[in-house]
Design an enzyme around this catalytic site. Sequence first.
Site, short mmCIF file in Angstrom:
data_model
loop_
_atom_site.label_atom_id
_atom_site.label_comp_id
_atom_site.label_asym_id
_atom_site.label_seq_id
_atom_site.Cartn_x
_atom_site.Cartn_y
_atom_site.Cartn_z
N ASP A 103 36.63 38.30 47.76
CA ASP A 103 35.39 39.06 47.99
C ASP A 103 34.35 38.27 48.80
OD1 ASP A 103 34.83 37.23 46.01
OD2 ASP A 103 33.61 38.60 44.81
N LYS A 143 34.72 50.66 33.30
CA LYS A 143 34.72 49.43 32.50
C LYS A 143 34.09 49.73 31.13
CE LYS A 143 34.96 45.76 35.85
NZ LYS A 143 34.50 44.42 36.20
N GLU A 170 36.49 42.98 50.59
CA GLU A 170 36.36 43.77 49.36
C GLU A 170 35.49 44.99 49.67
OE1 GLU A 170 35.14 42.84 44.82
OE2 GLU A 170 33.47 43.17 46.19
N ALA A 182 24.64 50.89 38.64
CA ALA A 182 25.14 49.52 38.83
C ALA A 182 24.03 48.58 39.30
CB ALA A 182 26.30 49.51 39.83
#
Length: 227
Positions: A103, A143, A170, A182
Amino acid sequence: MFEAANEDKMYMEMLMSNVNKDTLEWAQRRGMDAQCLMTYYNCAMREVETKFRVLDEEFSLLNDRNPISSIKTRLKSVPSIVEKLERRGWEVSLTTIEREINDIAGVRVICSFTQDVYKMADALLAQDDITLVAYKDYIKHPKPNGYRSLHLIVEVPIFLEKQKRKMKVEIQLRTISMDCWASLEHQLRYKKGKHLPEMTEQELLTCAKLSMELDERMEKLRKETNI
Ligand code: 0O2
């Protein structure tokens, strides 16, 4: 000929202006190879960004709406590359960086509707110069803390004067609502450290469920409106 050389210079200056100061300092200490590597990641990141912009334009032309709301890119900073290698017990070298860290180049694609996320991902993966390395669907399988996004690691070729190099990028694809959750969760965790009080974790999970419900309802409206 003169124009082309000038354009190349401007392109390289534009790329280097996107490489952060830490990266440049590290690159100067480790020499030209390191500097090249970070520049290659930056080029790969721009390639992927451009691919999504092209898809968005084409879709908009055909459907009169944009599936992509915004695109963010970031090149991982040297301290976080080194921290990640050390945390995982790997030697800090250019070889391990390229082999183990997926990433360094990151592209975040914020889409309008959930269906757009999959449409954009599928369209990118169908391109014959893109190789899929990893696919993690945190939308279908969120998650435990409620995080949702579609994560892809891809390899994309960059074409240099004397060689073609495949670089890993990524990609995180998410809706506006997933991005909102997020970003705010990240701020709370960043401010308060990795471990939040149980009540805060529960409240974040409730917010994640609200965000999921919002996406489902907006997706229903999209279908009903037939757009
Ligand atoms: P940054 O600064 O955003 O890059 P790895 O990527 O190797 O560390 P893993 O677990 O395979 O490990 O990666 P995963 O699960 O695909 O997620 C990596 C990135 O997704 C994170 O990068 C975040 O950007 C995002 N992400 C994953 N889980 C969460 C979460 O619970 N909350 C938020 N806000 N973001 C998440 P970095 O390196 O942590 O940070």
